[in-house]
Design a protein around this motif. Structure first.
Motif, mmCIF file in Angstrom:
data_model
loop_
_atom_site.group_PDB
_atom_site.id
_atom_site.type_symbol
_atom_site.label_atom_id
_atom_site.label_comp_id
_atom_site.label_asym_id
_atom_site.label_seq_id
_atom_site.Cartn_x
_atom_site.Cartn_y
_atom_site.Cartn_z
ATOM 1 N N ALA A 83 1.404 -8.157 8.096
ATOM 2 C CA ALA A 83 2.632 -7.888 8.924
ATOM 3 C C ALA A 83 2.591 -7.634 10.264
ATOM 4 C CB ALA A 83 3.175 -6.357 7.995
ATOM 5 N N ASP A 84 3.852 -7.701 10.809
ATOM 6 C CA ASP A 84 4.089 -7.207 12.148
ATOM 7 C C ASP A 84 4.216 -5.895 12.197
ATOM 8 O OD1 ASP A 84 4.016 -10.274 13.238
ATOM 9 O OD2 ASP A 84 5.861 -10.331 12.068
ATOM 10 N N MET A 85 4.919 -5.174 11.418
ATOM 11 C CA MET A 85 5.367 -3.943 11.356
ATOM 12 C C MET A 85 4.898 -3.173 9.815
ATOM 13 S SD MET A 85 8.744 -4.066 13.405
ATOM 14 C CE MET A 85 8.899 -2.352 13.853
ATOM 15 N N ILE A 86 4.963 -1.984 9.909
ATOM 16 C CA ILE A 86 4.711 -1.326 8.628
ATOM 17 C C ILE A 86 5.428 -0.188 8.619
ATOM 18 C CG2 ILE A 86 3.083 -0.026 7.082
ATOM 19 C CD1 ILE A 86 0.786 -1.978 8.237
ATOM 20 N N PHE A 87 6.402 0.000 7.643
ATOM 21 C CA PHE A 87 7.082 1.228 7.494
ATOM 22 C C PHE A 87 6.642 2.151 6.125
ATOM 23 C CE2 PHE A 87 9.885 -1.112 10.028
ATOM 24 C CZ PHE A 87 10.156 -0.233 11.263
ATOM 25 N N TYR A 88 6.216 3.277 6.324
ATOM 26 C CA TYR A 88 5.915 4.350 4.957
ATOM 27 C C TYR A 88 6.700 5.585 5.104
ATOM 28 C CZ TYR A 88 2.481 6.537 7.840
ATOM 29 O OH TYR A 88 1.756 7.295 8.969
ATOM 30 N N ASN A 89 6.495 6.083 3.996
ATOM 31 C CA ASN A 89 7.406 7.467 3.995
ATOM 32 C C ASN A 89 6.516 8.636 4.956
ATOM 33 O OD1 ASN A 89 9.704 8.939 2.266
ATOM 34 N ND2 ASN A 89 7.804 10.281 2.187
ATOM 35 N N GLY A 90 5.301 8.693 4.467
ATOM 36 C CA GLY A 90 4.606 9.640 5.330
ATOM 37 C C GLY A 90 4.629 11.170 4.307
ATOM 38 N N LEU A 91 4.344 12.315 4.771
ATOM 39 C CA LEU A 91 4.424 13.611 4.317
ATOM 40 C C LEU A 91 3.374 13.584 2.898
ATOM 41 C CD1 LEU A 91 8.198 14.578 4.405
ATOM 42 C CD2 LEU A 91 6.179 15.023 6.218
ATOM 43 N N HIS A 92 2.578 12.476 2.955
ATOM 44 C CA HIS A 92 1.333 12.355 1.934
ATOM 45 C C HIS A 92 2.048 11.940 0.685
ATOM 46 C CE1 HIS A 92 -2.250 13.818 3.882
ATOM 47 N NE2 HIS A 92 -1.326 14.575 4.617
ATOM 48 N N LEU A 93 3.413 11.251 0.812
ATOM 49 C CA LEU A 93 3.717 10.688 -0.724
ATOM 50 C C LEU A 93 3.020 9.731 -0.984
ATOM 51 C CD1 LEU A 93 6.526 10.377 -2.340
ATOM 52 C CD2 LEU A 93 6.952 8.346 -1.003
ATOM 53 N N GLU A 94 2.410 8.787 -0.056
ATOM 54 C CA GLU A 94 1.494 7.752 -0.401
ATOM 55 C C GLU A 94 0.122 8.097 -0.279
ATOM 56 O OE1 GLU A 94 4.979 5.844 1.760
ATOM 57 O OE2 GLU A 94 3.492 7.608 2.239
ATOM 58 N N GLY A 95 -0.244 9.269 -0.649
ATOM 59 C CA GLY A 95 -1.461 10.163 -0.717
ATOM 60 C C GLY A 95 -2.825 9.205 -0.522
ATOM 61 N N LYS A 96 -2.809 8.354 -1.588
ATOM 62 C CA LYS A 96 -4.227 7.437 -1.683
ATOM 63 C C LYS A 96 -4.212 6.559 -0.570
ATOM 64 C CE LYS A 96 -4.825 8.785 -6.400
ATOM 65 N NZ LYS A 96 -5.702 9.469 -6.253
ATOM 66 N N MET A 97 -3.264 6.379 0.430
ATOM 67 C CA MET A 97 -3.258 5.442 1.418
ATOM 68 C C MET A 97 -3.394 5.871 2.845
ATOM 69 S SD MET A 97 -0.254 2.725 -0.172
ATOM 70 C CE MET A 97 -0.446 1.433 0.858
ATOM 71 N N VAL A 98 -3.355 7.291 2.963
ATOM 72 C CA VAL A 98 -3.325 7.619 4.285
ATOM 73 C C VAL A 98 -4.497 7.183 5.364
ATOM 74 C CG1 VAL A 98 -3.817 9.784 5.531
ATOM 75 C CG2 VAL A 98 -2.593 9.934 3.390
ATOM 76 N N ASP A 99 -5.601 6.798 4.811
ATOM 77 C CA ASP A 99 -6.727 6.394 5.720
ATOM 78 C C ASP A 99 -6.341 4.827 6.188
ATOM 79 O OD1 ASP A 99 -8.149 8.633 5.229
ATOM 80 O OD2 ASP A 99 -9.513 7.886 3.956
ATOM 81 N N ILE A 100 -5.708 4.325 5.103
ATOM 82 C CA ILE A 100 -5.451 2.750 5.274
ATOM 83 C C ILE A 100 -4.356 2.752 6.634
ATOM 84 C CG2 ILE A 100 -4.360 0.667 4.718
ATOM 85 C CD1 ILE A 100 -5.431 1.533 1.782
ATOM 86 N N PHE A 101 -3.265 3.629 6.506
ATOM 87 C CA PHE A 101 -2.395 3.691 7.575
ATOM 88 C C PHE A 101 -2.896 3.911 8.986
ATOM 89 C CE2 PHE A 101 0.778 4.744 3.850
ATOM 90 C CZ PHE A 101 1.147 3.555 3.880
ATOM 91 N N GLU A 102 -3.859 5.012 8.882
ATOM 92 C CA GLU A 102 -4.554 5.572 10.132
ATOM 93 C C GLU A 102 -5.206 4.232 10.809
ATOM 94 O OE1 GLU A 102 -7.003 8.586 9.347
ATOM 95 O OE2 GLU A 102 -5.292 10.124 9.049
ATOM 96 N N GLN A 103 -5.821 3.295 9.960
ATOM 97 C CA GLN A 103 -6.675 2.130 10.488
ATOM 98 C C GLN A 103 -5.604 1.034 10.979
ATOM 99 O OE1 GLN A 103 -9.920 1.947 11.000
ATOM 100 N NE2 GLN A 103 -9.956 3.809 10.330
ATOM 101 N N MET A 104 -4.618 0.786 10.258
ATOM 102 C CA MET A 104 -3.426 0.100 10.702
ATOM 103 C C MET A 104 -2.785 0.433 11.923
ATOM 104 S SD MET A 104 -3.569 -2.710 8.606
ATOM 105 C CE MET A 104 -4.260 -3.130 6.907
ATOM 106 N N SER A 105 -2.661 1.525 12.137
ATOM 107 C CA SER A 105 -1.929 2.096 13.343
ATOM 108 C C SER A 105 -2.641 1.557 14.690
ATOM 109 C CB SER A 105 -1.708 3.630 13.283
ATOM 110 O OG SER A 105 -2.839 4.363 13.335
ATOM 111 N N LYS A 106 -3.896 1.398 14.330
ATOM 112 C CA LYS A 106 -4.721 1.137 15.558
ATOM 113 C C LYS A 106 -4.490 -0.409 16.116
ATOM 114 C CE LYS A 106 -8.360 4.269 14.331
ATOM 115 N NZ LYS A 106 -9.769 4.571 13.695
#
Length: 309
Positions: A83-106
């Motif tokens: 993807a060029d961009m990623i949108f997610y809800n946050g607030l730990h809704l996607e609790g098992k994907m937090v680490d993945i979003f942190e890596q992608m944000s880099k």
């Protein structure tokens, strides 16, 4: 042995991320569209509405999928990475994907659509921790904020089409404002003494606060939380003592728990019906009215009113 396998699995996931990072912008060059990956369907709907013809959107979580328990597959990792961009809800809704979003944000634009809602407007977790209830879409005004966030991030990424994003967002927000008014009017038509929404898990807290309806859930805010016989008996007794006519099942949550409450009330001499199925953490099937955010909310509102009025 188990620990070593877990380490290997984590390594493989991030290896996929690293290996694919060189391809992250190739899609836009090939199609001329921004390739966006989202988590829940409600967010995909915003991106589709605001992005219009300038985006190609992929949603990871389909109808009936519980985001609290969702684990990303290797295929999902590829979709996020490409993807060029990623949108997610946050607030730990996607609790098992937090680490993945942190890596992608880099490596790329990775945005929680909840980020611009003031913290003072978040509901707290029901377990007394400092976390927040992630089900923000049930207050339509919060979803308007999420729409503004998506609009602004698309403009930052693709300023060439700024006017289109602004126009699309303005048109969509007008519909959301009408939905907010409709919801308020319909829920207020339920007699106050029966204006109680009982569901399998506590996903409707924002809905209750925004539209003045008491909300009770058998499980906590997250479906990962467990319920016990005490929870069942307490909710059963509340239904019996307050003569509540109906409870509701959810499309993304097993019905066994709420059915136990209904059966318990019946044994106490009080008939409680299943008022219908509500969409909580996932929308309806694509191609149906409930497969869009506005249609999903209207379905929920109409189902609640018809059962409790």
């Amino acid at each position: 042995m188990f620990k070593s396998k877990m380490v290997l699995a984590v390594f493989m996931v991030f290896a996929i991320i690293v290996a694919g990072c060189s391809n992250q912008s190739s899609s836009k060059k090939e199609t001329g569209k921004i390739k966006v990956t989202t988590t829940i369907g409600m967010i995909k709907d915003i991106v589709d509405e605001v992005g219009g013809n300038h985006v190609e959107t992929i949603g990871l979580m389909k109808s009936g999928v519980d985001p609290h328990l969702y684990k990303a597959s290797q295929g999902d990792i590829r979709k996020l990475d490409q993807a060029d961009m990623i949108f997610y809800n946050g607030l730990h809704l996607e609790g098992k994907m937090v680490d993945i979003f942190e890596q992608m944000s880099k490596k790329k634009v990775t945005v929680a659509v909840s980020k611009d809602i003031p913290e003072s407007e978040f509901r707290s977790w029901d377990d007394g921790t400092e976390g927040h209830d992630p089900h923000i879409w049930f207050n339509v005004k919060h979803w308007i904020s999420a729409t503004n966030t998506v609009r602004d991030e698309l403009i930052k990424f693709d300023s060439k089409h700024k006017e289109d994003y602004e126009k699309n967002a303005e048109q969509y927000i007008k519909k959301l404002e009408e939905l907010d008014k409709y919801t308020e009017e319909q829920i207020s038509s339920i007699p106050k003494e029966t204006r109680v929404l009982v569901t399998a898990h506590d996903a409707f807290g924002y809905f209750g606060d925004a539209y003045n309806i008491k909300v009770m859930g058998l499980q906590g805010i997250s479906t990962a939380s467990e319920y016990g016989s005490k929870d069942v008996s307490e909710l059963r007794d509340y239904l019996v003592n307050n003569k509540i006519k109906a409870v509701f099942v959810e499309s993304s949550v097993p019905k066994k728990a709420i059915n136990a409450v209904v059966e318990g009330a019946k044994k106490k001499g009080h008939e409680v019906k299943i008022g219908g199925e509500l969409f909580s953490d996932a929308m309806g099937e694509e191609g149906t009215p409930e497969g869009k955010y506005i249609g999903m909310v209207k379905h929920n509102v109409d189902t609640i009113v018809n059962a409790l009025k």
